[in-house]
Scaffold this motif. Structure first.
Motif, mmCIF file in Angstrom:
data_model
loop_
_atom_site.group_PDB
_atom_site.id
_atom_site.type_symbol
_atom_site.label_atom_id
_atom_site.label_comp_id
_atom_site.label_asym_id
_atom_site.label_seq_id
_atom_site.Cartn_x
_atom_site.Cartn_y
_atom_site.Cartn_z
ATOM 1 N N ASP A 200 0.833 -1.205 0.000
ATOM 2 C CA ASP A 200 0.000 0.000 0.000
ATOM 3 C C ASP A 200 0.871 1.260 0.000
ATOM 4 O O ASP A 200 0.607 2.206 -0.749
ATOM 5 C CB ASP A 200 -0.899 0.047 1.253
ATOM 6 N N ARG A 201 1.902 1.255 0.826
ATOM 7 C CA ARG A 201 2.789 2.417 0.922
ATOM 8 C C ARG A 201 3.534 2.644 -0.391
ATOM 9 O O ARG A 201 3.693 3.785 -0.840
ATOM 10 C CB ARG A 201 3.747 2.250 2.095
ATOM 11 N N ILE A 202 3.990 1.565 -1.019
ATOM 12 C CA ILE A 202 4.669 1.674 -2.316
ATOM 13 C C ILE A 202 3.738 2.268 -3.351
ATOM 14 O O ILE A 202 4.105 3.198 -4.084
ATOM 15 C CB ILE A 202 5.189 0.291 -2.775
ATOM 16 N N ALA B 209 2.151 -9.350 -4.368
ATOM 17 C CA ALA B 209 1.873 -8.478 -3.217
ATOM 18 C C ALA B 209 1.404 -7.113 -3.690
ATOM 19 O O ALA B 209 0.479 -6.528 -3.110
ATOM 20 C CB ALA B 209 3.117 -8.342 -2.345
ATOM 21 N N LEU B 210 2.016 -6.607 -4.746
ATOM 22 C CA LEU B 210 1.610 -5.299 -5.264
ATOM 23 C C LEU B 210 0.227 -5.368 -5.908
ATOM 24 O O LEU B 210 -0.601 -4.479 -5.706
ATOM 25 C CB LEU B 210 2.645 -4.781 -6.264
ATOM 26 N N GLY C 256 -5.991 -0.887 -7.543
ATOM 27 C CA GLY C 256 -5.384 0.275 -8.173
ATOM 28 C C GLY C 256 -3.907 0.116 -8.467
ATOM 29 O O GLY C 256 -3.240 1.072 -8.856
ATOM 30 N N SER C 257 -3.395 -1.093 -8.306
ATOM 31 C CA SER C 257 -1.958 -1.320 -8.485
ATOM 32 C C SER C 257 -1.483 -1.086 -9.913
ATOM 33 O O SER C 257 -0.294 -0.858 -10.143
ATOM 34 C CB SER C 257 -1.579 -2.732 -8.048
ATOM 35 N N LEU D 48 3.077 5.989 -2.787
ATOM 36 C CA LEU D 48 4.243 6.788 -3.140
ATOM 37 C C LEU D 48 4.437 6.838 -4.667
ATOM 38 O O LEU D 48 4.770 7.889 -5.211
ATOM 39 C CB LEU D 48 5.485 6.219 -2.448
ATOM 40 N N CYS D 49 4.192 5.727 -5.323
ATOM 41 C CA CYS D 49 4.289 5.706 -6.794
ATOM 42 C C CYS D 49 3.286 6.675 -7.420
ATOM 43 O O CYS D 49 3.624 7.417 -8.343
ATOM 44 C CB CYS D 49 4.043 4.295 -7.331
ATOM 45 N N ARG D 50 2.077 6.654 -6.912
ATOM 46 C CA ARG D 50 1.052 7.565 -7.437
ATOM 47 C C ARG D 50 1.456 9.023 -7.191
ATOM 48 O O ARG D 50 1.325 9.871 -8.069
ATOM 49 C CB ARG D 50 -0.299 7.279 -6.785
ATOM 50 N N ALA D 51 1.961 9.296 -5.992
ATOM 51 C CA ALA D 51 2.337 10.667 -5.644
ATOM 52 C C ALA D 51 3.491 11.176 -6.496
ATOM 53 O O ALA D 51 3.549 12.360 -6.829
ATOM 54 C CB ALA D 51 2.712 10.749 -4.158
#
Length: 158
Positions: free
Chosen positions: A5-7, A32-33, A38-39, A10-13
């Motif tokens: 979730d954190r990855i 896992a991703l 929304g991955s 951060l990727c979206r941001a």
């Protein structure tokens, strides 16, 4: 909040895509991703290159490197990560190659896993010794470590 979730947040941001080149984890990092809704906004693609032939054909790993140091090595981890980055539209890649077990040898024991992270700024590599807690435990530990490395690399991007 999970590492995945954190990855993805951060990727979206940062408008960043990731790719992974996996051997002993067999796609567990990508799984896992993709477990997170929304991955597709962050995971560009994944490579599961379990055999040496797959590493050569899909990632461009050098047959000479494989012959000289073997698949479970930092040299191969680097070539895997850089090959995944070059063969994708991602800005960050992580690679994993190791011995989940059972088995291993005196020179390459069960639980040894090599990781590399590649970005346009360069590549870092490290080896972790997870010991011999069993195949499943090594693979889970390798997945989680790779996710932590991805998070750290993404965080450092502009």
């Amino acid at each position: 909040m999970s590492l995945a979730d954190r990855i993805l947040d951060l990727c979206r941001a940062k408008d960043v895509m990731v790719t992974c080149a996996e051997s002993c984890t067999g796609g567990m990092v990508a799984a896992a991703l993709t477990d997170v809704p929304g991955s597709s906004a962050a995971l560009e693609r994944g490579f599961v290159t379990y055999s040496n032939a797959a590493k050569i054909e899909m990632l461009g790993v050098s047959p000479q490197t494989l012959a000289a140091v073997g698949a479970v090595s930092e040299d191969v981890a680097i070539e895997m990560a850089e090959g995944a980055l070059a063969r994708s539209h991602a800005q960050v890649s992580v690679s994993i190659t190791g011995i989940a077990g059972p088995g291993g040898s005196e020179h390459k024991p069960e639980g040894r896993v090599c990781f590399a992270v590649a970005t346009p700024a360069g590549t870092s590599v490290e080896t972790q010794e997870f010991g011999a807690p069993g195949r499943d435990a090594v693979r889970i530990a390798a997945r989680d470590h790779a996710l932590s490395l991805l998070l750290g690399a993404i965080d450092k991007l502009p």
